[in-house]
Design an enzyme around this catalytic site. Structure first.
Site, short mmCIF file in Angstrom:
data_model
loop_
_atom_site.label_atom_id
_atom_site.label_comp_id
_atom_site.label_asym_id
_atom_site.label_seq_id
_atom_site.Cartn_x
_atom_site.Cartn_y
_atom_site.Cartn_z
N GLY A 77 -9.14 29.72 -40.25
CA GLY A 77 -8.32 28.80 -40.61
C GLY A 77 -6.91 28.76 -39.90
CB SER B 213 -6.11 28.45 -34.08
OG SER B 213 -7.22 29.17 -34.10
N GLY B 214 -6.69 25.41 -34.58
CA GLY B 214 -7.61 24.59 -34.25
C GLY B 214 -8.07 23.71 -35.32
CB ILE B 215 -11.30 22.22 -36.25
CG1 ILE B 215 -11.67 21.56 -35.01
CG2 ILE B 215 -11.94 21.72 -37.45
CD1 ILE B 215 -12.91 21.53 -34.50
CE1 TYR C 45 -19.68 28.02 -30.22
CE2 TYR C 45 -20.73 26.13 -29.55
CZ TYR C 45 -19.82 26.60 -30.23
OH TYR C 45 -18.87 25.94 -30.95
CB THR D 192 -14.47 31.02 -42.89
OG1 THR D 192 -15.05 30.34 -42.37
CG2 THR D 192 -14.55 31.71 -44.26
#
Length: 241
Positions: A6, A8-10, A142, A4
């Protein structure tokens, strides 16, 4: 496997890594243009499903799509999440609700709704953060969501022990992603903040998404068959000093 967040980034780096290993990968993203771009980058056996993991109907649609192609899921990487910097005194109900819905509610139901499809002995990996154990100015909401994620792993390994499903948390430190750049305000300001944070990390630099992805690959693999309930910090040593 399911990733989930998915696009961009990690999440994107992890989807690429699994696809390169020959896995059938399903990714989610909220924006169709970003989803289309990610699919082109990932290649291999990859399917994109547009959806917001804070919405249960979208999670249902994700697993309906998976079930049309596969009877079981080997790996779930519950990675979708995000947050903004807001100091105590300026936190609004909307900020709180949005952050907890995406980072906590979304992860909870992403995993719970996967259970009928998860094979016994499967691997579930949650995206945490070094903020789960470290205080950060203007980032308390956060950080609280990531502390909740960490406890999910501790509790779920007991709920799922009879099925031998492992649940682990990957907690990245400062990682060079578009989301990080946006969080720090973009441009020179973001670069200055990144440079300052890099100076605090024993490794002397920020992490790369591909480095986090390799750790996710490990946690999902048979090499990690006796690793269960951990919080694996991939942060260049920052939380260890």
């Amino acid at each position: 496997m399911v990733v989930t967040g998915g696009t961009s980034g990690i999440g994107l780096a992890t989807a690429k890594a699994f696809a390169a290993e020959g896995a059938s990968v399903f990714i989610t993203g909220r924006r169709q243009d970003a989803l289309d771009a990610a699919l082109k980058q990932i290649g291999g056996q990859v399917t994109g499903i547009r959806g917001d993991m804070a919405k249960l109907a979208d999670i249902d649609r994700l697993y309906d799509t998976v079930q049309q192609k596969h009877a079981q899921i080997d790996v779930v990487f519950a990675n979708a999440g995000g947050g903004e910097m807001t100091a105590l005194g300026a936190i609004t109900e909307e900020h709180y609700t949005r952050t907890f819905d995406t980072n906590v509610k979304g992860v909870l139901f992403t995993v719970q709704k996967a259970l009928p499809l998860l094979k016994d002995g499967a691997s579930v990996i949650l995206t945490g953060s070094t903020t789960s154990i470290s205080g950060t100015p203007a980032f308390s909401v956060y950080s609280a969501t990531k502390a909740a994620i960490r406890n999910f792993a501790r509790s779920w390994i007991l709920d799922l022990k009879d099925r031998h499903i492992r649940v682990n948390t990957i907690s990245p430190g400062v990682t060079d992603t578009a989301g990080l750049n946006e969080l720090f305000g973009g441009g020179a300001q973001a670069q200055n903040t990144r440079d300052y944070l890099a100076s605090l990390i024993p490794a002397g630099r920020v992490g790369q998404p591909e480095e986090i992805a390799k750790a996710v690959l490990f946690l999902a693999s048979d090499e990690a068959s006796f690793v269960n309930g951990v919080e694996l910090f991939v942060d260049g040593g920052q939380t260890q000093i």
